[in-house]
Design a protein around this motif. Sequence first.
Motif, PDB file in Angstrom:
ATOM      1  N   VAL B 236       0.865  -1.173   0.000  1.00 16.00           N
ATOM      2  CA  VAL B 236       0.000   0.000   0.000  1.00 16.00           C
ATOM      3  C   VAL B 236       0.902   1.224   0.000  1.00 16.00           C
ATOM      4  O   VAL B 236       1.780   1.357   0.862  1.00 16.00           O
ATOM      5  N   VAL B 237       0.715   2.086  -0.986  1.00 14.36           N
ATOM      6  CA  VAL B 237       1.576   3.254  -1.142  1.00 14.36           C
ATOM      7  C   VAL B 237       0.738   4.505  -0.966  1.00 14.36           C
ATOM      8  O   VAL B 237      -0.302   4.653  -1.625  1.00 14.36           O
ATOM      9  N   GLY B 238       1.152   5.375  -0.046  1.00 10.10           N
ATOM     10  CA  GLY B 238       0.343   6.543   0.269  1.00 10.10           C
ATOM     11  C   GLY B 238       1.053   7.857   0.050  1.00 10.10           C
ATOM     12  O   GLY B 238       0.894   8.496  -0.994  1.00 10.10           O
ATOM     13  N   ASP B 239       1.901   8.236   1.011  1.00  9.21           N
ATOM     14  CA  ASP B 239       2.512   9.561   1.013  1.00  9.21           C
ATOM     15  C   ASP B 239       3.121   9.949  -0.332  1.00  9.21           C
ATOM     16  O   ASP B 239       2.930  11.053  -0.828  1.00  9.21           O
ATOM     17  N   VAL B 240       3.864   8.996  -0.894  1.00  3.58           N
ATOM     18  CA  VAL B 240       4.622   9.306  -2.085  1.00  3.58           C
ATOM     19  C   VAL B 240       3.706   9.584  -3.295  1.00  3.58           C
ATOM     20  O   VAL B 240       4.088  10.294  -4.224  1.00  3.58           O
ATOM     21  N   PHE B 241       2.490   9.105  -3.233  1.00  4.36           N
ATOM     22  CA  PHE B 241       1.519   9.402  -4.297  1.00  4.36           C
ATOM     23  C   PHE B 241       1.218  10.896  -4.336  1.00  4.36           C
ATOM     24  O   PHE B 241       1.126  11.500  -5.400  1.00  4.36           O
ATOM     25  N   HIS B 242       1.083  11.486  -3.139  1.00  2.00           N
ATOM     26  CA  HIS B 242       0.799  12.920  -3.077  1.00  2.00           C
ATOM     27  C   HIS B 242       2.057  13.759  -3.283  1.00  2.00           C
ATOM     28  O   HIS B 242       2.002  14.872  -3.787  1.00  2.00           O
ATOM     29  N   GLU B 243       3.198  13.207  -2.846  1.00  2.00           N
ATOM     30  CA  GLU B 243       4.399  14.046  -2.732  1.00  2.00           C
ATOM     31  C   GLU B 243       5.367  13.963  -3.903  1.00  2.00           C
ATOM     32  O   GLU B 243       6.106  14.915  -4.159  1.00  2.00           O
ATOM     33  N   ASP B 244       5.396  12.818  -4.560  1.00  3.58           N
ATOM     34  CA  ASP B 244       6.490  12.603  -5.516  1.00  3.58           C
ATOM     35  C   ASP B 244       6.054  11.602  -6.595  1.00  3.58           C
ATOM     36  O   ASP B 244       6.334  10.408  -6.502  1.00  3.58           O
ATOM     37  N   PRO B 245       5.354  12.089  -7.616  1.00  4.57           N
ATOM     38  CA  PRO B 245       4.790  11.207  -8.648  1.00  4.57           C
ATOM     39  C   PRO B 245       5.824  10.266  -9.266  1.00  4.57           C
ATOM     40  O   PRO B 245       5.502   9.101  -9.529  1.00  4.57           O
ATOM     41  N   ASP B 246       7.041  10.725  -9.490  1.00  3.21           N
ATOM     42  CA  ASP B 246       8.032   9.842 -10.117  1.00  3.21           C
ATOM     43  C   ASP B 246       8.384   8.672  -9.204  1.00  3.21           C
ATOM     44  O   ASP B 246       8.459   7.523  -9.643  1.00  3.21           O
ATOM     45  N   ALA B 247       8.626   8.997  -7.945  1.00  2.00           N
ATOM     46  CA  ALA B 247       8.906   7.928  -6.988  1.00  2.00           C
ATOM     47  C   ALA B 247       7.706   6.985  -6.899  1.00  2.00           C
ATOM     48  O   ALA B 247       7.860   5.754  -6.874  1.00  2.00           O
TER      49      ALA B 247
END
Lengths: 254, 254
Positions: B236-247
């Motif tokens: 489950v991926v959360g923070d990085v979806f909002h913060e860093d699209p490439d990551a």
Amino acid sequence: MSIDWNGVTHVTKVDPAEELPSDLALLDRTDLVIVGGSDDVTEENTLAVLERLRSAHPELPLFQEPYSASHVSSATVEAVDALSVPAVYNGDRDNFVSKHVEFFTEIARKPDEAFGAGLPVVGEYVRSKGREAVADLAEKVLGEAYVVQNLDSEAAAESGVDAAYTPEQVAGAALATESFYGFEVFYVEYSGTYGGPEDVEAAATHLDDTVLLYGGGIRTQEQTEEILDAGADAVVVGDVFHEDPDAYLRTVPE
Amino acid sequence: MSIDWNGVTHVTKVDPAEELPSDLALLDRTDLVIVGGSDDVTEENTLAVLERLRSAHPELPLFQEPYSASHVSSATVEAVDALSVPAVYNGDRDNFVSKHVEFFTEIARKPDEAFGAGLPVVGEYVRSKGREAVADLAEKVLGEAYVVQNLDSEAAAESGVDAAYTPEQVAGAALATESFYGFEVFYVEYSGTYGGPEDVEAAATHLDDTVLLYGGGIRTQEQTEEILDAGADAVVVGDVFHEDPDAYLRTVPE
């Protein structure tokens, strides 16, 4: 584990610390027997009763409902169709979640580490049987969601119940069981006193896949019929089995 | 409710109080989206996000994971495939049993009485839809058994967690989920920090019917692979979806 509940309308609860009636033909018309109790119950008297029952009625489904892990051994597990473990909605945290996680943590341990202080006998069982015993034991566990409604009972004291549920809360706990927790059984427990049909009606509205049991104070055919008419799948009859064989036979539905 | 988990290896958790990335094509390769959060989340921003997601990806399974009943309305329930409700093993009693019984007591009430102080919006939903809404709503509920392992997280504070579980206890909670409680999902939650594969390995040994999710600190392909190799069904991926699209895109398994 899953058993066939079709046709189960009468359940007998046997306390291994009490005398059994001399004639076990009494059990000819019951559909399931649950063996368990707290005071003076041991692994030894549990096993003795399980073996007598199995020998008298080889086809009758037999559960052990342990009040303590020390009542469970490889022999008791092998003697039963299910190990029925209560979770008490209106009990304390220990009786809804903590002791279950401890129990399963214990049986999940590697066999050679399985000597926890809490559950030595289960640990011994797992050790004696090896790794596959964990799966076998887990497979036999059957979850029972309890609402304990008689505050003066030993069951209430044992499970830290300090308030009975209203019929609305019973309905909520039933719906939570059906939709959220996946317990196989929902059990309205009046332990020693007859609670009438109200809670059973409240619960039955929300139960479809879940089996609904009622126990407490059943001594007559009319009470059995009232509870079954209210929507219970089965009545559970305990005290009267030990105390009054004639009354016990009258609790079996026609 | 039951969804098809086959092929679900990557889940995106979207916080409705955070900005969405401008290009929702980012979600092309995720398998499921869970919408929920605590701070600044409302029914309104939840619904707005659900509608944007549904419109951009009509076929993508969509869950709402409400932190408060006030985030739930008839519109949000209709917008999702499931209402995923956490039960936190290592949380306080409220977060494992009490608030669920309250929730289901509320939705089990007769429509014209369904204005409880606790859950007015659910009450309104039931009232507006009538009796069958109770069954519909209950049908959409999906139980998630959580172990919250980062004590410094908001998730730990919200759910009254004061100690992380050892890997042995994680194994026990997993086995309890598989054998006793019937939650559809077991969720190892490291919320904001990468916890590594150890707890996932401990849980995976005991899960067969239960879906195993891991969330927390995933920012690379290597982490995703490590968690999936350890036995998780999905990350489950959360923070990085909002913060860093490439990551974020690099967290999708190859």
